[in-house]
Design an enzyme around this catalytic site. Structure first.
Site, short mmCIF file in Angstrom:
data_model
loop_
_atom_site.label_atom_id
_atom_site.label_comp_id
_atom_site.label_asym_id
_atom_site.label_seq_id
_atom_site.Cartn_x
_atom_site.Cartn_y
_atom_site.Cartn_z
N CYS A 141 0.85 -1.18 0.00
CA CYS A 141 0.00 0.00 0.00
C CYS A 141 0.89 1.24 0.00
O CYS A 141 2.06 1.16 0.35
CB CYS A 141 -0.86 0.01 1.25
N LYS A 181 4.83 -9.75 -19.69
CA LYS A 181 4.48 -8.35 -19.93
C LYS A 181 3.12 -8.28 -20.62
O LYS A 181 2.28 -7.48 -20.25
CB LYS A 181 5.56 -7.71 -20.80
N HIS A 208 6.42 -31.21 -27.81
CA HIS A 208 6.17 -32.12 -26.69
C HIS A 208 4.88 -31.77 -25.96
O HIS A 208 4.70 -32.14 -24.80
CB HIS A 208 7.37 -32.12 -25.75
N GLU A 225 9.72 -13.34 -20.31
CA GLU A 225 9.44 -11.97 -19.88
C GLU A 225 8.43 -11.31 -20.83
O GLU A 225 7.52 -10.60 -20.39
CB GLU A 225 10.74 -11.17 -19.80
N ARG A 276 1.60 1.67 -5.77
CA ARG A 276 1.79 0.66 -4.72
C ARG A 276 0.49 -0.07 -4.40
O ARG A 276 0.51 -1.09 -3.69
CB ARG A 276 2.34 1.31 -3.46
N ASN A 306 0.54 -0.74 6.20
CA ASN A 306 0.93 -1.56 5.05
C ASN A 306 1.49 -2.86 5.62
O ASN A 306 2.23 -2.84 6.59
CB ASN A 306 2.02 -0.84 4.25
N GLY A 307 1.11 -3.99 5.03
CA GLY A 307 1.63 -5.27 5.52
C GLY A 307 0.48 -6.18 5.94
O GLY A 307 -0.67 -5.96 5.56
C1 F6R Z 1 6.16 -7.55 -13.55
C2 F6R Z 1 6.76 -7.16 -12.30
C3 F6R Z 1 6.80 -8.16 -11.21
C4 F6R Z 1 8.03 -7.95 -10.32
C5 F6R Z 1 7.98 -8.89 -9.12
C6 F6R Z 1 9.22 -8.77 -8.27
O1 F6R Z 1 6.25 -6.53 -14.49
O2 F6R Z 1 7.18 -6.05 -12.13
O3 F6R Z 1 6.75 -9.46 -11.70
O4 F6R Z 1 9.17 -8.19 -11.08
O5 F6R Z 1 6.87 -8.57 -8.33
O6 F6R Z 1 9.40 -7.46 -7.83
P1 F6R Z 1 10.80 -6.93 -7.35
O7 F6R Z 1 11.71 -6.90 -8.51
O8 F6R Z 1 10.51 -5.57 -6.79
O9 F6R Z 1 11.28 -7.88 -6.29
#
Ligand code: F6R
Length: 609
Positions: free
Chosen positions: A2, A486, A505, A482, A27, A101-102
């Site tokens: 958050c 995305k 496969h 990746e 966030r 947050n948490g």
């Molecule tokens: C996807 C993305 C997430 C982060 C993952 C790890 O675009 O951003 O998959 O890569 O949540 O986050 P970090 O790198 O902050 O540990």
């Protein structure tokens, strides 16, 4: 996950809180709220389900002159997104307000206990217990009440609290969750991340777990340890400016952050090779240390994990040290083979990802040396690791990682070169040659971004699809993982990536006219094999988007759309091809009307398991 902001000073804080929240909205963005203390009126609280813009509308022109307040933008864990579950939460007297947050893991038993004692709960959240615990502990001093409260909490938290009887004060504390504090002439600020306070000050403190911070409206902050003893944490200077965290004429942050990548690659490379030697002083490894390494582990989540998969190819090729790449949430719950001769590289853009940080702690308990590659100064991972290499991406606001990913890949490539050279497998001449080629990457990325017409045409093939396959080989396969992530995270098109040799496969059963295939056929040792794999999916009706090296003689004949990219050595191809895949995903998402910066259900920083 958050966003949190708090301000105490001598000027009305309403706009400061709302601006801070909009800067932190990446966030979490399913509800938002603020509480403002106003001596005469007590406390004003506004909360909405949805985005900060809804909160801004709700607050509207309400005259609010209070100069101390807290705000929150939520990513729901306990309790659905709703106004009643939105923060700030209050105690029974209505005088205490908190944002959190948490996750409070023992909230259920605390809640039962508090209800038995007559406290009335109105939300479904775990966070509300904090307000009632503070109420129970409060005897005139919020710092003391906070110290008593956190002693009862299990889990991870950043808590920021105010009390209507102390309109010139904010109390904040953290455990395993981000918190940053700063002050300037006549005000003090607190937030879950630096963008929210950078306009007030660039000299900030990242308090340790359990340190209670008391912010005063006069512009000072006092810090106390768990025994109430004053402590003096270190101040850190933030060297990026607020302009970097703003849109600056781009349509969205994803667009801006993709465009920044030439600069990011350049900055991450800067000064790393001198006289043919790779310089990574942050690793602080002696020749004996490096000789003793018998295994490298890269641990990370999501996009950072994909950066690790790409790096595995390079580390093994150049240093001949076995390298395993593991998702942090798996690593931490099994019994991995880790010893003092293991080198662990933890990769995390935010530096706050709970699973990655826990995995780091596990590795260190087994005696491994742990290095972090992160983009966030002062983040949790930087305290838990033996050394830190900063990816020079600057603030990343779009939830989907782009420039931080490229910075990670570049930083990991440098680590691979470093290990290769230190183990005697790469000569200075080879290092010089690789480095020179890497220094050309920014101009090659710029060339890709200068003309995205072919990517836009290719995106049309995916626009109407419900699923897409990505195939490649070697580094191309890991790049595809990746690319598929995305696409799915920002456009909601289901996408899967496979090593192209694997499709026969099983996955080829999915292929028909409705299944577009993105195929990486860039110049490499396996490019000709890719030509055959493309023929196989095409024969089954798939429309193929090929990503090929400029001048490729076959691409146009065997693919439905071709995106040409500048020729680079295979080991650097993930860096250029990923840029294409980012732009492709964004084009599809835009056409489908998706909010590319804030995809549904996601948040930028995953600080809970
Ligand atoms: C996807 C993305 C997430 C982060 C993952 C790890 O675009 O951003 O998959 O890569 O949540 O986050 P970090 O790198 O902050 O540990």
């Amino acid at each position: 996950m958050c966003g949190i902001v708090g301000f105490t000073g001598s000027t009305p804080c309403k706009d400061i809180l709302l601006t801070g929240l909009s800067l932190l909205e990446y966030r979490g963005y399913d509800s938002a709220g603020i509480a403002i203390l106003d001596g005469a009126r007590g406390m004003d609280v506004f909360r909405v389900k949805g985005r900060v813009e809804g909160l801004v509308k709700l607050v509207g022109n309400t005259p609010l002159f209070g100069t101390t307040g807290i705000g929150h933008t939520r990513w729901a864990t306990h309790g659905k997104p709703s106004e009643v579950n939105a923060h700030p939460h209050r105690d029974c007297t209505g005088k205490i307000a908190i944002v959190h947050n948490g996750i409070i893991e023992n909230f259920s038993e605390l809640r039962t206990q508090l209800i038995e004692q007559g406290h009335v709960f109105i939300s479904e959240t775990d966070s509300e217990v904090i307000a009632h615990l503070l109420e129970r502990a409060y005897e005139g001093d919020m710092r003391v009440a906070m110290t008593e409260t956190i002693a009862q909490l299990e889990g991870a938290y950043t808590i920021v609290a105010v009390h209507a009887d102390h309109p010139d004060e904010i109390v904040a504390v953290r455990k395993s969750s981000p918190l940053v504090v700063g002050c300037a002439e006549g005000c003090a600020v607190v937030a879950s991340d630096t963008p929210a306070l950078i306009e007030v000050t660039r000299d900030v403190v990242f308090p340790d777990d359990g340190v209670v911070c008391v912010l005063h409206s006069g512009g000072t902050v006092d810090y106390f340890d768990g025994d109430g003893v004053p402590v003096s944490p270190e101040t850190v200077h933030i060297d990026w400016s607020i302009d970097e965290a703003k849109l600056g004429g781009y349509e969205d942050f994803m667009d801006k952050e993709i465009a920044e990548q030439p600069r990011v690659v350049r900055d991450t490379l800067a000064g790393r090779v001198k006289d043919g030697r790779v310089i990574i002083d942050e690793l602080a490894l002696t020749a004996e240390d490096i000789a003793a390494i018998d295994r490298v582990y890269i641990i990370a989540c999501g996009t950072s994990y994909h950066a690790g998969l790409i790096a595995k190819n390079l580390i093994e090729a150049w240093s001949r040290i076995p390298c395993d790449v593991e998702v942090a949430s798996e690593f931490r719950y099994r019994d991995p083979i880790v010893s003092p001769s293991t080198l662990v590289i933890a990769v995390s853009q935010s530096g706050e990802t709970a699973d990655t940080v826990e995995a780091v702690q596990l590795a260190r308990t087994h005696g491994a040396r742990v290095f972090a590659i992160t983009n966030s100064v002062g983040s949790r991972i930087t305290r838990e690791s033996d050394g830190v290499i900063y990816a020079q991406a600057g603030p990343e606001t779009c939830v989907a990682a782009t420039k931080s990913f490229l910075a990670q890949v570049v930083a990991l490539t440098l680590v691979a070169l470093y290990l290769g050279q230190a183990r005697g497998h790469l000569t200075c001449a080879q290092v010089r040659m690789f480095y020179r080629e890497m220094q050309r990457l920014p101009e090659q990325i710029t060339a890709i971004l200068d003309d995205t017409t072919s990517i836009e045409h290719a995106a049309e093939i995916i626009d109407g699809a419900t699923s897409a396959l990505f195939i490649g080989r070697g580094i191309g396969a890991t790049t595809c993982y990746e690319g598929a992530l995305k696409l799915k995270e920002i456009s909601y098109v289901h996408a899967e990536a496979f090593a192209a040799g694997e499709i026969k496969h099983g996955p080829i059963a999915l292929v028909d006219e409705a299944m577009p295939v993105v195929a990486l056929m860039i110049k490499s040792a396996t490019r000709d094999k890719m030509v055959s794999n493309i023929a196989e999916v095409r024969a089954r009706g798939a429309k193929v988007i090929g990503i090929a090296t400029q001048g490729d003689p076959d691409a146009e004949h065997i693919c439905d759309e071709v995106i040409y990219i500048p020729a680079v050595r295979e080991c650097f191809s993930a860096i250029t091809a990923s840029v294409v895949l980012q732009v492709l995903a964004r084009c599809v998402a835009k056409t489908r009307g998706c909010d590319v910066d804030k995809p549904r259900n996601l948040a930028k920083s995953v600080t809970v398991e």
